[in-house]
Design a protein around this motif. Structure first.
Motif, PDB file in Angstrom:
ATOM      1  N   THR A 198       0.819  -1.213   0.000  1.00 51.72           N
ATOM      2  CA  THR A 198       0.000   0.000   0.000  1.00 51.72           C
ATOM      3  C   THR A 198       0.854   1.265   0.000  1.00 51.72           C
ATOM      4  O   THR A 198       0.609   2.180  -0.779  1.00 51.72           O
ATOM      5  N   GLU A 199       1.877   1.314   0.853  1.00 47.72           N
ATOM      6  CA  GLU A 199       2.719   2.507   0.916  1.00 47.72           C
ATOM      7  C   GLU A 199       3.625   2.610  -0.305  1.00 47.72           C
ATOM      8  O   GLU A 199       3.905   3.709  -0.789  1.00 47.72           O
ATOM      9  N   GLY A 200       4.091   1.470  -0.806  1.00 44.42           N
ATOM     10  CA  GLY A 200       4.960   1.477  -1.975  1.00 44.42           C
ATOM     11  C   GLY A 200       4.221   1.573  -3.294  1.00 44.42           C
ATOM     12  O   GLY A 200       4.850   1.754  -4.343  1.00 44.42           O
ATOM     13  N   GLN A 201       2.866   1.443  -3.254  1.00 44.16           N
ATOM     14  CA  GLN A 201       2.050   1.507  -4.469  1.00 44.16           C
ATOM     15  C   GLN A 201       2.539   0.496  -5.509  1.00 44.16           C
ATOM     16  O   GLN A 201       2.760   0.827  -6.681  1.00 44.16           O
ATOM     17  N   ILE A 202       2.697  -0.741  -5.069  1.00 43.00           N
ATOM     18  CA  ILE A 202       3.240  -1.783  -5.947  1.00 43.00           C
ATOM     19  C   ILE A 202       2.286  -2.968  -6.038  1.00 43.00           C
ATOM     20  O   ILE A 202       2.721  -4.125  -6.108  1.00 43.00           O
ATOM     21  N   ILE A 266      -7.227   0.913 -10.270  1.00 44.88           N
ATOM     22  CA  ILE A 266      -6.599   0.390  -9.062  1.00 44.88           C
ATOM     23  C   ILE A 266      -6.513   1.508  -8.025  1.00 44.88           C
ATOM     24  O   ILE A 266      -5.726   2.445  -8.171  1.00 44.88           O
ATOM     25  N   TYR A 267      -7.334   1.403  -7.012  1.00 48.21           N
ATOM     26  CA  TYR A 267      -7.411   2.421  -5.961  1.00 48.21           C
ATOM     27  C   TYR A 267      -6.893   1.819  -4.656  1.00 48.21           C
ATOM     28  O   TYR A 267      -7.572   1.025  -4.011  1.00 48.21           O
ATOM     29  N   ILE A 268      -5.662   2.162  -4.302  1.00 48.69           N
ATOM     30  CA  ILE A 268      -5.060   1.668  -3.062  1.00 48.69           C
ATOM     31  C   ILE A 268      -4.359   2.843  -2.386  1.00 48.69           C
ATOM     32  O   ILE A 268      -3.226   3.182  -2.738  1.00 48.69           O
ATOM     33  N   PRO A 269      -4.999   3.478  -1.419  1.00 47.11           N
ATOM     34  CA  PRO A 269      -4.393   4.641  -0.752  1.00 47.11           C
ATOM     35  C   PRO A 269      -3.162   4.261   0.068  1.00 47.11           C
ATOM     36  O   PRO A 269      -3.067   3.144   0.591  1.00 47.11           O
ATOM     37  N   GLU A 270      -2.238   5.195   0.180  1.00 49.01           N
ATOM     38  CA  GLU A 270      -1.052   4.997   1.008  1.00 49.01           C
ATOM     39  C   GLU A 270      -1.394   5.262   2.476  1.00 49.01           C
ATOM     40  O   GLU A 270      -2.119   6.216   2.787  1.00 49.01           O
ATOM     41  N   PRO A 271      -0.894   4.455   3.398  1.00 50.06           N
ATOM     42  CA  PRO A 271      -1.141   4.705   4.822  1.00 50.06           C
ATOM     43  C   PRO A 271      -0.696   6.078   5.287  1.00 50.06           C
ATOM     44  O   PRO A 271      -1.376   6.718   6.104  1.00 50.06           O
ATOM     45  N   TRP A 272       0.440   6.577   4.763  1.00 50.96           N
ATOM     46  CA  TRP A 272       0.913   7.887   5.214  1.00 50.96           C
ATOM     47  C   TRP A 272       0.087   9.025   4.625  1.00 50.96           C
ATOM     48  O   TRP A 272       0.002  10.104   5.202  1.00 50.96           O
ATOM     49  N   ALA A 273      -0.530   8.802   3.470  1.00 54.08           N
ATOM     50  CA  ALA A 273      -1.468   9.791   2.941  1.00 54.08           C
ATOM     51  C   ALA A 273      -2.714   9.837   3.832  1.00 54.08           C
ATOM     52  O   ALA A 273      -3.252  10.917   4.123  1.00 54.08           O
ATOM     53  N   PHE A 274      -3.158   8.675   4.271  1.00 56.49           N
ATOM     54  CA  PHE A 274      -4.283   8.616   5.207  1.00 56.49           C
ATOM     55  C   PHE A 274      -3.922   9.315   6.516  1.00 56.49           C
ATOM     56  O   PHE A 274      -4.737  10.035   7.099  1.00 56.49           O
ATOM     57  N   TYR A 275      -2.673   9.138   6.961  1.00 56.66           N
ATOM     58  CA  TYR A 275      -2.226   9.755   8.216  1.00 56.66           C
ATOM     59  C   TYR A 275      -2.253  11.283   8.124  1.00 56.66           C
ATOM     60  O   TYR A 275      -2.784  11.959   9.004  1.00 56.66           O
ATOM     61  N   THR A 276      -1.666  11.830   7.068  1.00 55.35           N
ATOM     62  CA  THR A 276      -1.612  13.295   6.956  1.00 55.35           C
ATOM     63  C   THR A 276      -2.995  13.889   6.721  1.00 55.35           C
ATOM     64  O   THR A 276      -3.247  15.039   7.091  1.00 55.35           O
ATOM     65  N   LEU A 277      -3.902  13.112   6.135  1.00 55.91           N
ATOM     66  CA  LEU A 277      -5.241  13.621   5.849  1.00 55.91           C
ATOM     67  C   LEU A 277      -6.149  13.580   7.070  1.00 55.91           C
ATOM     68  O   LEU A 277      -6.854  14.548   7.372  1.00 55.91           O
ATOM     69  N   HIS A 278      -6.138  12.464   7.804  1.00 55.40           N
ATOM     70  CA  HIS A 278      -7.099  12.253   8.880  1.00 55.40           C
ATOM     71  C   HIS A 278      -6.486  12.292  10.284  1.00 55.40           C
ATOM     72  O   HIS A 278      -7.028  12.928  11.174  1.00 55.40           O
TER      73      HIS A 278
END
Length: 289
Positions: A198-202, A266-278
């Motif tokens: 998820t974080e590496g978007q791979i 393909i929709y897979i959010p990054e955990p750190w994007a979720f962190y900075t957003l929420h």
């Protein structure tokens, strides 16, 4: 290509508890723990113009991980293509080192207000830079971090794991059980692969590797061969990780802001994007009261 191991005798390899434990531990501490260490440790200890604690974690990861991968390959009961392994390790180290620099700068930008859930050009601290060519430089940095660095890091990483997996087969009569220690390690190992994908978007690379594993298992089964304990551990970790990815995507399926950053099929959010957003905005709101 080195001395031939016991390929004809199908020697069953015991479960590599030490290697899998060290591998899982250093993945969690040195990879997942990198940005956490950078955030929680006092900024005075690591000024923004010097390497952070996370950077030192990354340096250790770039040395320890290829060493453990080589030790894992050495313990395979089958002869594996050494030239491919060596080239993969060299590419892995180069890609991880490229990522070290780009990731270091990108994570440092968090302290200046950079928001990972936005694209480079949409970030408030980047949008107003003058001259505008500086924005291109930050996009180049993002490219080295998120695309080139990740590709040269993760492709050889999964390739080495798959090469090792090809040697994890034994006759059905010699089937070995997965020890209790392996079951305990399976949870942390699977959770790390979820984070990695998820974080590496791979996801594409991961799912192709997983399908290749499935195809190899079915092919070997026709020959009367089954996975040994190490192969079962690796295959089960990948399988559980896939379920975790599906749960993660389902949970954030209707998040409109993350949907905007991760368009496409393909929709897979990054955990750190979720962190900075929420999460980080939630902490900031609590501190304001």
């Amino acid at each position: 290509h080195g001395a031939v191991k016991g390929e004809d005798t199908f020697k069953t390899s015991p479960f590599h508890l030490d290697l899998w434990f060290y591998f899982t531990l250093q993945n969690w501490v040195l990879d997942f723990g990198r940005p956490i260490a950078m955030i929680i440790l006092p900024l005075e200890w690591f000024p923004l113009n010097k390497p952070s604690a996370g950077d030192y974690f990354h340096m250790a990861y770039n040395v320890i991980t290829p060493f453990l991968l080589l030790k894992l390959i050495e313990r395979s009961p089958k002869t594996l293509p050494r030239s491919m392994v060596y080239v993969s390790i060299i590419t892995f180290v180069m890609g991880a080192s490229i990522h070290l620099v780009g990731d270091s700068v990108n994570h440092r930008l968090i302290f200046s207000g950079y928001q990972h859930h936005l694209s480079v050009r949409e970030n408030p601290i980047i949008r107003n830079l003058k001259p505008e060519t500086l924005i291109d430089s930050f996009e180049l940095l993002y490219y080295y971090d998120e695309y080139l660095g990740h590709s040269m890091w993760y492709i050889p990483f999964f390739l080495i794991l798959f090469i090792y997996f090809t040697g994890c087969f034994t006759p059905a009569a010699q089937r070995s059980r997965v020890p209790a220690a392996a079951l305990l390690l399976m949870g942390p190992s699977s959770l790390y692969y979820w984070y990695l994908v998820t974080e590496g978007q791979i996801f594409i690379l991961y799912i192709f590797t997983f399908f290749a594993m499935m195809a190899l298992v079915m092919h070997q089964r026709r020959k009367g061969l089954v996975l040994d304990s190490n192969g079962l551990f690796l295959f089960a970790s990948f399988s559980i990780a896939l379920l975790l990815i599906a749960a993660w995507v389902g949970w954030l399926w209707n998040d409109k802001i993350l949907r905007k950053k991760y368009p496409g099929v393909i929709y897979i959010p990054e955990p750190w994007a979720f962190y900075t957003l929420h999460v980080s905005t939630l902490h900031a709101a609590k501190e304001s009261f």
